[in-house]
Design an enzyme around this catalytic site. Structure first.
Site, PDB file in Angstrom:
ATOM      1  N   LYS A 207       0.945  -1.036  -0.045  1.00 22.23           N
ATOM      2  CA  LYS A 207       0.002  -0.282  -0.082  1.00 22.23           C
ATOM      3  C   LYS A 207       0.847   1.235  -0.068  1.00 22.23           C
ATOM      4  O   LYS A 207       0.577   2.131  -0.682  1.00 22.23           O
ATOM      5  CB  LYS A 207      -1.047  -0.079   1.289  1.00 22.23           C
ATOM      6  CG  LYS A 207      -1.796   1.115   1.365  1.00 22.23           C
ATOM      7  CD  LYS A 207      -2.985   1.122   0.250  1.00 22.23           C
ATOM      8  CE  LYS A 207      -3.617   2.346   0.103  1.00 22.23           C
ATOM      9  NZ  LYS A 207      -4.637   3.176   0.976  1.00 22.23           N
ATOM     10  N   SER A 275      -6.221  10.959  -0.519  1.00 18.10           N
ATOM     11  CA  SER A 275      -6.409  11.694   0.902  1.00 18.10           C
ATOM     12  C   SER A 275      -5.484  12.726   1.204  1.00 18.10           C
ATOM     13  O   SER A 275      -6.047  13.705   1.914  1.00 18.10           O
ATOM     14  CB  SER A 275      -6.764  10.584   1.730  1.00 18.10           C
ATOM     15  OG  SER A 275      -5.596   9.965   2.008  1.00 18.10           O
TER      16      SER A 275
HETATM   17  N1  LIG Z   1      -9.558   8.667   1.926  1.00 17.03           N
HETATM   18  C1  LIG Z   1      -9.111   7.653   1.217  1.00 17.03           C
HETATM   19  O1  LIG Z   1      -9.466   7.287   0.126  1.00 17.03           O
HETATM   20  C2  LIG Z   1      -8.351   6.690   1.870  1.00 17.03           C
HETATM   21  C3  LIG Z   1      -7.872   6.986   3.254  1.00 17.03           C
HETATM   22  N2  LIG Z   1      -7.023   5.844   3.889  1.00 17.03           N
HETATM   23  C4  LIG Z   1      -6.569   6.400   5.222  1.00 17.03           C
HETATM   24  O2  LIG Z   1      -7.614   6.366   6.016  1.00 17.03           O
HETATM   25  C5  LIG Z   1      -7.324   7.193   7.480  1.00 17.03           C
HETATM   26  C6  LIG Z   1      -8.556   8.075   7.425  1.00 17.03           C
HETATM   27  O3  LIG Z   1      -8.468   8.955   6.464  1.00 17.03           O
HETATM   28  P1  LIG Z   1      -9.685   9.566   5.905  1.00 17.03           P
HETATM   29  O4  LIG Z   1     -11.015   8.841   5.901  1.00 17.03           O
HETATM   30  O5  LIG Z   1      -9.348   9.952   4.278  1.00 17.03           O
HETATM   31  O6  LIG Z   1      -9.808  10.903   6.644  1.00 17.03           O
HETATM   32  P2  LIG Z   1     -10.916  12.033   7.033  1.00 17.03           P
HETATM   33  O7  LIG Z   1     -10.284  13.200   7.347  1.00 17.03           O
HETATM   34  O8  LIG Z   1     -11.891  12.100   5.791  1.00 17.03           O
HETATM   35  O9  LIG Z   1     -11.567  11.225   8.181  1.00 17.03           O
HETATM   36  C7  LIG Z   1     -11.084  11.282   9.478  1.00 17.03           C
HETATM   37  C8  LIG Z   1     -12.174  11.705  10.267  1.00 17.03           C
HETATM   38  O10 LIG Z   1     -11.981  11.521  11.472  1.00 17.03           O
HETATM   39  C9  LIG Z   1     -12.490  12.853  12.536  1.00 17.03           C
HETATM   40  N3  LIG Z   1     -11.828  12.869  13.728  1.00 17.03           N
HETATM   41  C10 LIG Z   1     -10.471  13.039  14.074  1.00 17.03           C
HETATM   42  N4  LIG Z   1     -10.371  13.160  15.309  1.00 17.03           N
HETATM   43  C11 LIG Z   1     -11.545  12.925  15.834  1.00 17.03           C
HETATM   44  C12 LIG Z   1     -11.916  12.998  17.567  1.00 17.03           C
HETATM   45  N5  LIG Z   1     -11.081  12.991  18.177  1.00 17.03           N
HETATM   46  N6  LIG Z   1     -13.342  12.882  17.592  1.00 17.03           N
HETATM   47  C13 LIG Z   1     -13.973  12.845  16.607  1.00 17.03           C
HETATM   48  N7  LIG Z   1     -13.676  12.540  14.947  1.00 17.03           N
HETATM   49  C14 LIG Z   1     -12.287  12.834  14.840  1.00 17.03           C
HETATM   50  C15 LIG Z   1     -12.250  13.886  11.585  1.00 17.03           C
HETATM   51  O11 LIG Z   1     -12.868  15.023  11.964  1.00 17.03           O
HETATM   52  P3  LIG Z   1     -12.280  16.587  11.349  1.00 17.03           P
HETATM   53  O12 LIG Z   1     -12.345  16.488   9.908  1.00 17.03           O
HETATM   54  O13 LIG Z   1     -13.095  17.419  12.343  1.00 17.03           O
HETATM   55  O14 LIG Z   1     -10.924  16.531  12.073  1.00 17.03           O
HETATM   56  C16 LIG Z   1     -12.788  13.113  10.198  1.00 17.03           C
HETATM   57  O15 LIG Z   1     -13.824  13.382   9.831  1.00 17.03           O
HETATM   58  C17 LIG Z   1      -5.807   7.771   7.001  1.00 17.03           C
HETATM   59  O16 LIG Z   1      -4.816   7.130   7.640  1.00 17.03           O
HETATM   60  C18 LIG Z   1      -6.006   7.805   5.557  1.00 17.03           C
HETATM   61  O17 LIG Z   1      -4.622   7.709   4.977  1.00 17.03           O
HETATM   62  C19 LIG Z   1      -6.772   4.711   3.347  1.00 17.03           C
HETATM   63  C20 LIG Z   1      -7.445   4.426   2.101  1.00 17.03           C
HETATM   64  C21 LIG Z   1      -8.109   5.360   1.394  1.00 17.03           C
HETATM   65  C1  LIG Z   2      -4.955   6.244  -3.458  1.00 16.61           C
HETATM   66  C2  LIG Z   2      -5.746   5.721  -2.150  1.00 16.61           C
HETATM   67  C3  LIG Z   2      -7.310   5.541  -2.391  1.00 16.61           C
HETATM   68  C4  LIG Z   2      -5.259   4.062  -2.387  1.00 16.61           C
HETATM   69  O1  LIG Z   2      -6.172   3.175  -2.102  1.00 16.61           O
HETATM   70  C5  LIG Z   2      -5.326   6.050  -0.989  1.00 16.61           C
HETATM   71  O2  LIG Z   2      -5.060   5.288  -0.109  1.00 16.61           O
HETATM   72  C6  LIG Z   2      -5.493   7.573  -0.280  1.00 16.61           C
HETATM   73  O3  LIG Z   2      -6.289   8.222  -1.160  1.00 16.61           O
HETATM   74  O4  LIG Z   2      -5.007   7.965   0.625  1.00 16.61           O
END
Ligand SMILES: NC(=O)C1=CN([C@@H]2O[C@H](COP(=O)(O)OP(=O)(O)OC[C@H]3O[C@@H](n4cnc5c(N)ncnc54)[C@H](OP(=O)(O)O)[C@@H]3O)[C@@H](O)[C@H]2O)C=CC1
Ligand SMILES: CC(C)(CO)C(=O)C(=O)O
Length: 326
Positions: A207, A275
């Site tokens: 990844k 992200s």
């Molecule tokens: N998006 C993607 O396509 C992908 C992401 N990832 C990984 O997944 C993980 C999450 O990423 P992603 O979903 O994109 O991030 P996001 O920012 O979309 O989601 C994280 C959420 O957690 C909330 N949050 C953080 N701290 C708290 C807290 N203490 N209490 C309540 N809510 C909280 C944030 O709120 P706030 O915005 O208010 O801080 C936000 O809404 C990361 O490690 C990322 O690298 C993995 C694969 C794909």
């Molecule tokens: C590119 C991707 C979707 C790969 O799964 C990812 O991990 C990210 O956007 O952080």
């Protein structure tokens, strides 16, 4: 099975919907306008070619109102992890399993690898030793999420890679709790391609090839993954970074069977806004410590030459709001 998603943003929101659809008793911890929208209208998943799907579930910014869970999924960005680990305390019972849906290397990643003791690397993976002290690694299952998502409006998750919704779960020791098998069964019923694996470090490394090799190039260029792969020059840069990380992997006992040409094939690359780029656009710091910067540190201490990776990492760090180069 009681499952709480801590940080139901792009990835966590998607997981909450599919796990609820798969039969889990799912609640979410979130905050701000996202929480307000979910309380009012539920959480909605949109993906090209599929009907929107909406679930109503308990949503709160007060984890103490939810009580102990079977599984707590942590899906926050790296810089929010320390606070999340404190906040999940009321969700943890004697058998609760923690599943991390985060990108990058968990704090235990380097344990047992042939890498020289490296303070800079430890500071990136486990600042002050806080993560290792807070969570016993046997309770921590890493979940490698290969699925592109974004919060397209409060309470709405858009899944940008509907054909790649893959979860791979594993622990540092390779053994796992029966609750994790139950969790995976629910994820499958909810529509994920989900599996437990015994080589989670290799999955995490694979990844990282994507995140450091493709996503970071897309981010510094402010382009989608598809745009980067369709441009021969940026695609060549991505392939170069991927090859360097693969060489580093071979040097430290993490060889992976990946094909950089196929990974960056222009015709299959998704129109995903990574992200990292979602954060850059929102003026948030980039999640680079336990991924791209840790890779650079590993390369240095292993004597492996990674000039392209270093260059991309330097630009990522400079673009991150709170610069880690200071
Ligand atoms: N998006 C993607 O396509 C992908 C992401 N990832 C990984 O997944 C993980 C999450 O990423 P992603 O979903 O994109 O991030 P996001 O920012 O979309 O989601 C994280 C959420 O957690 C909330 N949050 C953080 N701290 C708290 C807290 N203490 N209490 C309540 N809510 C909280 C944030 O709120 P706030 O915005 O208010 O801080 C936000 O809404 C990361 O490690 C990322 O690298 C993995 C694969 C794909
Ligand atoms: C590119 C991707 C979707 C790969 O799964 C990812 O991990 C990210 O956007 O952080």
């Amino acid at each position: 099975m009681k499952i709480c998603i801590f940080g139901a943003g792009a990835v966590g929101g998607h997981m909450a919907i599919r796990l609820a659809r798969g039969g889990g008793d799912v609640s979410v911890v979130m905050r701000g306008e996202n929480l307000a929208a979910v309380r009012e209208r539920g959480l909605e998943l949109r993906a090209k070619g599929a009907e929107p799907f909406r679930v109503s579930l308990p949503a709160t910014d007060k984890p103490e109102t939810l009580g102990p869970q079977d599984v707590v999924v942590i899906s926050v960005k790296y810089r929010a992890l320390a606070a999340a680990l404190k906040a999940i305390d009321p969700l943890i019972g004697p058998d609760t399993q923690i599943v991390s849906a985060m990108n990058g290397m968990p704090w235990w990643f380097a344990e047992g690898l042939p890498i020289a003791e490296d303070e800079a690397l430890s500071a990136l993976l486990d600042p002050g030793g806080a993560f290792g002290r807070t969570v016993p690694s046997e309770r921590w299952t890493a979940c490698v999420v290969t699925s592109g998502n974004m919060v397209s409006e409060p309470g709405v998750i858009t899944n940008t890679t509907p054909d790649k919704n893959r979860l791979r779960l594993g622990t540092s020791s390779g053994s796992f709790h029966p609750l994790i098998a139950e969790f995976v069964a629910i994820a499958k019923t909810g529509g994920y391609d989900a599996e437990i694996v015994d080589d989670i470090r290799h999955q995490i490394w694979s990844k990282l090839l994507i995140n450091a090799g493709i996503s970071s190039v897309a981010t510094v260029c402010e382009k989608t993954v598809a745009e980067i792969c369709q441009n021969p020059r940026t695609r060549a840069l991505s392939i170069g970074v991927i090859e360097e990380i693969m060489a580093l992997g071979r040097a430290i006992g993490l060889p992976v069977d990946a094909d950089p040409e196929a990974m960056t094939a222009p015709e299959t690359a998704p129109p995903h806004v990574t992200s990292f780029l979602q954060d850059l656009r929102a003026g948030r710091p980039l999640e680079i410590e336990n991924g791209i910067l840790a890779l650079v540190e590993m390369a240095k201490s292993s004597g492996v030459d990674t000039p392209r990776l270093e260059a991309v990492a330097a630009v990522m760090a400079a673009r991150s709001q709170a610069s880690v180069l200071d």
